[in-house]
Design an enzyme around this catalytic site. Sequence first.
Site, mmCIF file in Angstrom:
data_model
loop_
_atom_site.group_PDB
_atom_site.id
_atom_site.type_symbol
_atom_site.label_atom_id
_atom_site.label_comp_id
_atom_site.label_asym_id
_atom_site.label_seq_id
_atom_site.Cartn_x
_atom_site.Cartn_y
_atom_site.Cartn_z
ATOM 1 N N GLU A 101 -4.872 2.017 3.071
ATOM 2 C CA GLU A 101 -4.920 0.720 3.761
ATOM 3 C C GLU A 101 -4.986 0.911 5.261
ATOM 4 O O GLU A 101 -5.695 0.187 5.970
ATOM 5 C CB GLU A 101 -3.676 -0.097 3.388
ATOM 6 C CG GLU A 101 -3.684 -1.532 3.921
ATOM 7 C CD GLU A 101 -3.058 -1.677 5.290
ATOM 8 O OE1 GLU A 101 -3.164 -2.780 5.877
ATOM 9 O OE2 GLU A 101 -2.454 -0.706 5.804
ATOM 10 N N GLU A 102 -4.263 1.905 5.759
ATOM 11 C CA GLU A 102 -4.125 2.074 7.198
ATOM 12 C C GLU A 102 -5.394 2.574 7.877
ATOM 13 O O GLU A 102 -5.549 2.416 9.079
ATOM 14 C CB GLU A 102 -2.974 3.044 7.502
ATOM 15 C CG GLU A 102 -1.605 2.585 7.008
ATOM 16 C CD GLU A 102 -1.038 1.419 7.794
ATOM 17 O OE1 GLU A 102 -1.768 0.865 8.637
ATOM 18 O OE2 GLU A 102 0.133 1.073 7.570
ATOM 19 N N ASP A 149 6.495 0.739 6.747
ATOM 20 C CA ASP A 149 5.191 0.126 6.522
ATOM 21 C C ASP A 149 4.352 1.135 5.740
ATOM 22 O O ASP A 149 3.857 2.098 6.313
ATOM 23 C CB ASP A 149 4.548 -0.201 7.867
ATOM 24 C CG ASP A 149 3.123 -0.705 7.762
ATOM 25 O OD1 ASP A 149 2.724 -1.148 6.669
ATOM 26 O OD2 ASP A 149 2.399 -0.631 8.781
ATOM 27 N N ASP A 166 3.542 -6.785 3.128
ATOM 28 C CA ASP A 166 3.083 -5.883 4.190
ATOM 29 C C ASP A 166 3.181 -6.551 5.559
ATOM 30 O O ASP A 166 2.299 -6.401 6.396
ATOM 31 C CB ASP A 166 1.649 -5.430 3.902
ATOM 32 C CG ASP A 166 1.205 -4.299 4.817
ATOM 33 O OD1 ASP A 166 2.067 -3.637 5.409
ATOM 34 O OD2 ASP A 166 -0.020 -4.092 4.954
ATOM 35 N N ASP A 170 0.019 4.318 1.381
ATOM 36 C CA ASP A 170 -0.088 5.224 2.514
ATOM 37 C C ASP A 170 0.723 4.752 3.711
ATOM 38 O O ASP A 170 1.166 3.604 3.776
ATOM 39 C CB ASP A 170 -1.551 5.402 2.918
ATOM 40 C CG ASP A 170 -2.219 4.089 3.326
ATOM 41 O OD1 ASP A 170 -1.968 3.069 2.655
ATOM 42 O OD2 ASP A 170 -2.983 4.075 4.315
ATOM 43 N N HIS A 193 0.831 -1.214 0.000
ATOM 44 C CA HIS A 193 0.000 0.000 0.000
ATOM 45 C C HIS A 193 0.857 1.253 0.000
ATOM 46 O O HIS A 193 1.993 1.260 0.480
ATOM 47 C CB HIS A 193 -0.980 0.008 1.175
ATOM 48 C CG HIS A 193 -0.361 -0.108 2.537
ATOM 49 N ND1 HIS A 193 0.087 0.978 3.250
ATOM 50 C CD2 HIS A 193 -0.140 -1.190 3.330
ATOM 51 C CE1 HIS A 193 0.555 0.582 4.422
ATOM 52 N NE2 HIS A 193 0.445 -0.736 4.502
ATOM 53 N N HIS A 201 3.926 2.173 13.180
ATOM 54 C CA HIS A 201 2.839 3.068 13.592
ATOM 55 C C HIS A 201 3.222 3.883 14.818
ATOM 56 O O HIS A 201 2.351 4.334 15.560
ATOM 57 C CB HIS A 201 1.542 2.294 13.866
ATOM 58 C CG HIS A 201 0.989 1.585 12.678
ATOM 59 N ND1 HIS A 201 -0.224 0.923 12.708
ATOM 60 C CD2 HIS A 201 1.476 1.406 11.425
ATOM 61 C CE1 HIS A 201 -0.460 0.379 11.525
ATOM 62 N NE2 HIS A 201 0.567 0.666 10.735
#
Length: 479
Positions: free
Chosen positions: A144-145, A114, A168, A77, A75, A453
């Site tokens: 995606e997030e 990520d 991922d 983002d 992804h 994250h």
Amino acid sequence: MTKTDLERKNLWKYFLKLETIPRESGNEEGVRSWLLGWAKEHGFEAFSDKAGNVFIRANATPGYENRTPVALQGHMDMVCVKRETSTHDFTKDPIEVEVDGDWLTAKDTSLGGDDGIAIAIGLDVLTDPACKHGPLELIYTVSEETGMDGANGLDGKDVRSRLLLNLDSENEGVLFIGCAGGLHTTGTLAYKTGKVPSGWKGYTLTVGGLRGGHSGDEIHKERANAIKVAARLLRGQKRIMLDSFEGGTRMNVIPSSCKVTFQIPEQESKAFEQRLQEMAEKIRNEYRVSDPQLAVTLTEGPAAKEAVDQHQSASFIRMLFLIFHGVYAMSQTLQGLVETSSNLAIVSMKEGRFFATTSQRSSVESRKYLVSDLVGDIMRGAGMQVVVDAAYPSWEPDTKSKLAATAAKVYKEYTGKDMVVTAIHAGLECGIINSKVKGMDSVSFGPQMRGIHSVDEHLSISSSERAADYVKHLLSVLE
């Protein structure tokens, strides 16, 4: 090793270029334009679909034309979080990448490994003349997030491949063949304000210093949730009027900080301060291993003339105290795997309303909704209107997957080590894509990362290079 040293390799040249392009969820236009321009420059077919996803296609290496088409998928983002003291603007500022031995990290922000490394690996594969492969396509999704919007908006007819390598995952040597499904449960409530009585004083409570982390991968590590800590500290104060309550940044991030401003009777202030100090010490002791930097700060002020009425303020705090957060159940089929969990992700007060947003994950569909119901009923008990949305399916493990067997065998041949084949509690796009493309066989793997994250996000340099080489080797043998 320096960034200049890294840029001599295509893998890192592409990754570091990505770090200069804003790509917070919902703001992927810059990355999309760059990818489409890159494909045109290198002579590859490429397009963007209605959802904003990017497809890049490459013909088979001569002699590999009859092999099954393969997709490399990730992804565009990233989760954007920063330290409270940082002035970084994710809408325009490049990520300041730093090299720490074998690790890449970022100055005061999340890194975006990520899933930026998935994009870098794909582009590296396409520009490596030594890589042999069948028909190949890169599929990079948006948002995606925040809800897997790109995967949900993908048209299965656009996908030519029937083998999918999702890049991922964050644990080298682990092959995922299943993942949890998820949904969001959000409560809102209009609040009433009233005049703060005379003889009341203002306070600001700050909870910070927490590790936070991914609400799927790290929910079992029992790290503190800043919102839950703040609610627990304030719950004992019956007469209280809230000015603001702000905590959490992203749906799939365990909140690492929270700030609350409020008013209480001055005559109760000394007892309140002592009680809060004692409770804070107990909480710090509880998290001395999993979150040793937990910090609680109480300061006087600011004073306010109006604030949320006492009943609603106390009810909202009690609701946050009661809402379930953490691991609800462990898997009965895969030892050590979280089956079901919930994350109290974001709390705010704005435009005259309370907002509380949570996310639930489970590999068992019924339990995903069970925990959502538990959370939703607590919200309704506080008078909130509840919305359940952004549901995505779990990815059921296929223990007979031919792709998984080949991937594990090739990894053993390539590294001399056995690959761990399992499922993951975090959400992956494979389940959604599999449901849209009949006959798709998927696996997920990736290089070693930690602290995704969060501002502690790290990406291993050597592991990323091994992952890229492993992908190239795997592509050469897939039939």
